[in-house]
Design a protein around this motif. Structure first.
Motif, PDB file in Angstrom:
ATOM      1  N   MET A  58     -49.040 -22.364  77.791  1.00 13.29           N
ATOM      2  CA  MET A  58     -48.245 -22.203  76.571  1.00 13.29           C
ATOM      3  C   MET A  58     -46.813 -22.707  76.733  1.00 13.29           C
ATOM      4  O   MET A  58     -46.072 -22.756  75.754  1.00 13.29           O
ATOM      5  CB  MET A  58     -48.243 -20.732  76.140  1.00 13.29           C
ATOM      6  N   ILE A 169     -53.129 -24.469  72.669  1.00 14.91           N
ATOM      7  CA  ILE A 169     -52.330 -23.292  72.308  1.00 14.91           C
ATOM      8  C   ILE A 169     -53.056 -22.466  71.256  1.00 14.91           C
ATOM      9  O   ILE A 169     -53.092 -21.227  71.328  1.00 14.91           O
ATOM     10  CB  ILE A 169     -50.951 -23.734  71.803  1.00 14.91           C
ATOM     11  N   VAL A 173     -54.175 -18.556  71.559  1.00 17.94           N
ATOM     12  CA  VAL A 173     -53.756 -17.557  70.571  1.00 17.94           C
ATOM     13  C   VAL A 173     -54.976 -16.885  69.953  1.00 17.94           C
ATOM     14  O   VAL A 173     -55.013 -15.654  69.785  1.00 17.94           O
ATOM     15  CB  VAL A 173     -52.883 -18.215  69.492  1.00 17.94           C
ATOM     16  N   VAL A 363     -57.396 -13.663  76.093  1.00 22.45           N
ATOM     17  CA  VAL A 363     -56.777 -14.917  76.531  1.00 22.45           C
ATOM     18  C   VAL A 363     -57.455 -15.435  77.786  1.00 22.45           C
ATOM     19  O   VAL A 363     -57.737 -16.634  77.922  1.00 22.45           O
ATOM     20  CB  VAL A 363     -55.264 -14.713  76.770  1.00 22.45           C
TER      21      VAL A 363
END
Length: 422
Positions: A58, A169, A173, A363
């Motif tokens: 990230m 990304i 998320v 994640v």
């Protein structure tokens, strides 16, 4: 207890071996890191490793190098971060600098048998990492589904529609959101037992020393992190102004490569268009030289960002040669180091919060999906170009996963076999 200099030396030795043998690009590097520091050295567990990978994915800059910096920081503080970066980066930087200084003596490396063997070995290393992480981080239907969703996003959305870095990304998320709302309890991996890395946490999570006030996540570490983030922003906005005000060639070189390292998401391949736009139209680097260096960068171990050393050595005006290589190399990696120092203390604190732990569980599963997608493209697509390279990759996979041959030995053996047979 192991002394700080001994831990720093341990970090330097481990990463130097990786810097000499880690072919295959950033995804392969993560496979090598996981095999070395999770599988063999037990510096941390798969959950912690995936947390660190997710964080670095990230952030702008070279993700695999930032993971290496984070590992060194956790193990031996700031000296460990420096040792990890220097040891992992220097071998390829030296090779590319030498290539820049003697460019006319080299030919096309694209079909070299040893390079084909190294690419096949990278397939085996990454496949082993994905397999092992999947066992730990996606052992149930919910987390396996999150990993599959991340993999599908990466494979079905073309780069021409949405840049790959943004898809990465978005997948991370999405994994966090699904983990927060779907997973009913925080997970510690396959079970809830304390891992060797967690048991050793007081020894492995320091910045600068083992004093309590400087541990990762402590007040002292957070103060240092804030200072690093301020320095990151000050250089990002101050260098362009200083370059314009002074017209100094050295400041201009630092500015170009610092901005490249600070503003690019997605790793080494993404930074190339930005560098080409900054250097080629302005005449700082010849177009053919730029392309030749890019080709050579694919054939050396270590991070692709060391291409900056080649470009710095090839500058037509201002600092060039070894001096230019050193300036460009330091400038392009400096933002990555500042961000790791700045963000990691807060990340360590955040991941101890239970809702955040649930999100990070999702994640981590998404990271498995991202690595699985990357195993196909670019690692498999570029590494398996014939039945012979597939056979070599299968042999390397069995050697590394079943016979526990170290990754560096597998890579070197594959390169020798490729040189002899391919």
């Amino acid at each position: 207890m192991t002394t700080a200099p001994a831990r720093t030396a341990e970090v330097a030795g481990s990463f130097l071996r990786l810097g000499l043998t880690s072919f295959g690009g950033p995804v392969a590097h993560l496979g090598y890191f996981r095999e070395t520091f999770v599988g063999r050295r037990s510096w941390l567990d798969d959950r912690e490793f995936a947390d660190l990978v997710a964080l670095c994915q990230m952030l702008p800059g070279p993700a695999s190098s930032q993971v290496g910096m984070g590992l060194g920081l956790r193990r031996a503080g700031l000296p460990g971060l420096a040792a990890a970066w220097v040891s992992f980066t220097l071998p390829s930087a030296i090779l590319l600098t030498l290539f820049a200084l003697g460019l006319s003596a080299f030919g096309d490396l694209g079909d070299a048998g040893w390079l084909l063997g190294l690419k096949a070995a990278a397939v085996a290393v990454v496949a082993g990492a994905v397999q092992s992480m999947a066992k730990t981080l996606t052992p149930d239907a919910e987390r396996a589904s999150i990993a599959a969703a991340a993999l599908i996003l990466m494979l079905v959305i073309p780069d021409s529609v949405v840049p790959t870095a943004l898809v990465q990304i978005a997948a991370i998320v999405l994994g966090g959101v699904l983990g927060l709302v779907w997973l009913k309890r925080p997970y510690k991996g396959a079970d809830d037992r304390e891992t060797p890395a967690e048991a050793a946490a007081p020894e492995t999570a320091a910045i600068g020393s083992h004093a309590p006030e400087t541990r990762v996540g402590s007040r002292g570490a957070r103060r240092l992190g804030i200072a690093a983030l301020i320095a990151f922003a000050a250089l990002l906005f101050g260098l362009p102004a200083l370059s314009a005000a002074t017209g100094d060639a050295t400041v201009r070189l630092i500015d170009i490569f610092y901005r490249a390292g600070a503003l690019v998401f997605g790793g080494g391949h993404v930074v190339l268009p930005l560098l080409e736009a900054e250097l080629v139209p302005t005449g700082l680097v010849d177009h053919d030289t730029f392309l030749a260096g890019y080709g050579a960068a694919q054939a050396v171990p270590g991070p692709l960002f060391t291409f900056a050393a080649f470009l710095g050595a090839s500058m037509t005006t201002g600092p060039a040669g070894i001096l230019g290589a050193g300036i460009a190399l330091l400038a392009i990696f400096l933002p990555a180091g500042l961000l790791v120092i700045g963000i990691l203390p807060f990340w360590e604190r955040l991941r101890a919060w239970e809702p955040a732990t649930a999100a990070l569980t999702g994640v981590n599963a998404a990271v498995v999906g991202l690595l699985g997608a990357a195993l196909y493209d670019p690692v498999f697509v570029e590494g398996i170009t014939s039945p012979a390279t597939l056979a070599l990759a299968v042999a390397a996979f069995v050697a590394s996963t079943m016979w526990k041959v170290p990754a560096w030995a597998t890579v070197i053996s594959a390169g020798v076999i490729g040189w002899l047979l391919l």
